[in-house]
Scaffold this active site. Structure first.
Site, PDB file in Angstrom:
ATOM      1  N   HIS A 174      13.421  12.593 -17.099  1.00  0.00           N
ATOM      2  CA  HIS A 174      13.859  11.705 -16.570  1.00  0.00           C
ATOM      3  C   HIS A 174      14.918  10.963 -15.615  1.00  0.00           C
ATOM      4  CE1 HIS A 174      12.292   7.556 -14.830  1.00  0.00           C
ATOM      5  NE2 HIS A 174      11.086   7.747 -15.054  1.00  0.00           N
ATOM      6  N   ARG A 197      12.926   1.441  -8.684  1.00  0.00           N
ATOM      7  CA  ARG A 197      13.652   2.061  -7.860  1.00  0.00           C
ATOM      8  C   ARG A 197      12.933   2.011  -6.666  1.00  0.00           C
ATOM      9  NH1 ARG A 197      13.794   7.510  -9.521  1.00  0.00           N
ATOM     10  NH2 ARG A 197      13.725   7.434 -11.471  1.00  0.00           N
TER      11      ARG A 197
END
Length: 396
Positions: A174, A197
């Site tokens: 990630h 995000r």
């Protein structure tokens, strides 16, 4: 696409995941009372489709609702055993009969019945028989978002009775795990959730410059993160923070993120040139107006980014997050073994759901699909186990 780069032999599992996704969400919301009011577009998605709560992380909200339901069951119907470690599966005549465990006082105990493995993956497996070291030695020293429970015990127990595996070398890195300023070298990191995000968070390097489409696939974002020298930061403005109150409250409480009164205050604290950061934000706003930027980003939440609004920022780094590989299952969540002729055969009364299994996500899982997989295949595993027992009773 429901999953990242799925190969042909997993299409049946992908089909199950997609066909049952709406029903899973309906069950969580209407039967379990889980708040999933927000719908976000995460990395690699072409549309907003990830359902999540307003006030809490999705995993916490789902587990809290389910645990409350389970705790109300009478003890003669359900027992929750804590402080108990599974040692092995009990098998006889090609069928699983139960599990061997070690209880709180160190005593061995045999528990009999059908078994649904839901023990998670192996993204923190640093044991003597580490699955990470065996299948992805180049990744084994990276920090991880997983706790000490993610050592692959369920996978190893299934391997112990001959279960087949799939995609064991597919381990997801990630792009954003938080670096705690007071403990930067700790190998276990808090995940900087993709929702940040998805709601408009920007990734900046140490010069205050963007370097990637923040909503690209995780492996693509990670690759760009690794190209940057110096520190990397996730930065959110006040608009992005509106729907992330619970997340940001937790992150700031844990000192993983810090709040600033303006972009200048943020830049000065992080050692960036305030004017360069202001210029970068202005360029991002222009790209948003044009609906495309230099990194092929076409979705721009939380714009415009204004220099005089509040900001949140935290340092981030790539981390081991999820293992796409695991024990092989069929669309009924039955665990499989390879037969003498190479064909796959069902291991009777053994089922799986979640990260312990493999084959659902292909090479690179998309954000939002992990919890969905747990719910979809968890419900299927339970239903299949009941149906198999009923069929056995009818034959008896």
């Amino acid at each position: 696409s429901a999953t990242g780069e799925a190969s042909a032999d997993v299409n049946d599992l992908v089909s199950v995941l997609t066909r049952h996704s709406a029903g899973a969400i309906d069950w969580l919301v209407n039967a379990m009372g889980v708040d999933l009011a927000l719908v976000s577009q995460l990395g690699g998605h072409s549309r907003p489709r990830t359902h999540r709560p307003v006030k809490a992380p999705a995993g916490f909200a789902i587990m809290s609702a389910l645990m409350k339901l389970l705790e109300d069951y009478p003890p003669e119907r359900l027992q929750i055993k804590t402080g108990t470690k599974m040692r092995s599966l009990i098998e006889a005549d090609g069928s699983v009969k139960g599990i061997e465990v070690v209880g709180e006082e160190g005593k061995s105990l045999s528990l009999y019945g059908s078994v649904v493995l839901a023990t998670g993956g192996y993204a923190n497996d640093h044991s003597s028989d580490s699955l990470l070291a065996e299948h992805t030695p180049h990744l084994k020293d990276l920090p991880t978002t997983n706790g000490p429970w993610a050592e692959g015990e369920g996978v190893k127990a299934a391997l112990g009775i001959g279960a087949a595996t799939v995609d064991m070398d597919k381990v997801q890195v990630h792009p954003t795990g938080f670096v705690h300023a007071e403990d930067p070298d700790n190998k276990t990191k808090f995940l900087c959730g993709e929702a940040l995000r998805g709601e408009g968070g920007l990734l900046l390097n140490s010069q205050g410059r963007r370097f990637v489409n923040e909503l690209d696939l995780r492996d693509a974002v990670t690759a760009k993160m690794n190209e940057q020298s110096g520190r990397k930061y996730i930065v959110l403005n006040a608009k992005a923070a509106v729907d992330l109150g619970a997340h940001l409250g937790f992150y700031t409480f844990k000192k993983l993120m810090k709040k600033y009164d303006s972009s200048r205050a943020l830049a000065e604290d992080l050692g960036m040139d305030p004017e360069a950061l202001a210029a970068e934000l202005k360029a991002y706003n222009r790209s948003a107006e044009q609906k495309c930027d230099a990194f092929n980003k076409t979705v721009f939440p939380a714009v415009p980014f204004e220099t005089d609004e509040e900001y949140y920022a935290g340092e981030v780094t790539p981390v081991l997050h999820y293992t796409m590989g695991g024990i092989r299952m069929n669309p009924k969540a039955q665990i499989m073994r390879q037969g003498p002729g190479g064909d796959l055969q069902v291991i009777h009364r053994l089922y799986g759901a979640g990260e312990v299994t493999g084959g659902v996500h292909g090479n690179n899982r998309l954000g939002g699909n992990s919890l969905l997989e747990c719910v979809v295949f968890g419900r299927i595993a339970g239903a299949t186990a009941v149906a198999d027992l009923a069929a056995e009773d009818k034959r008896a």
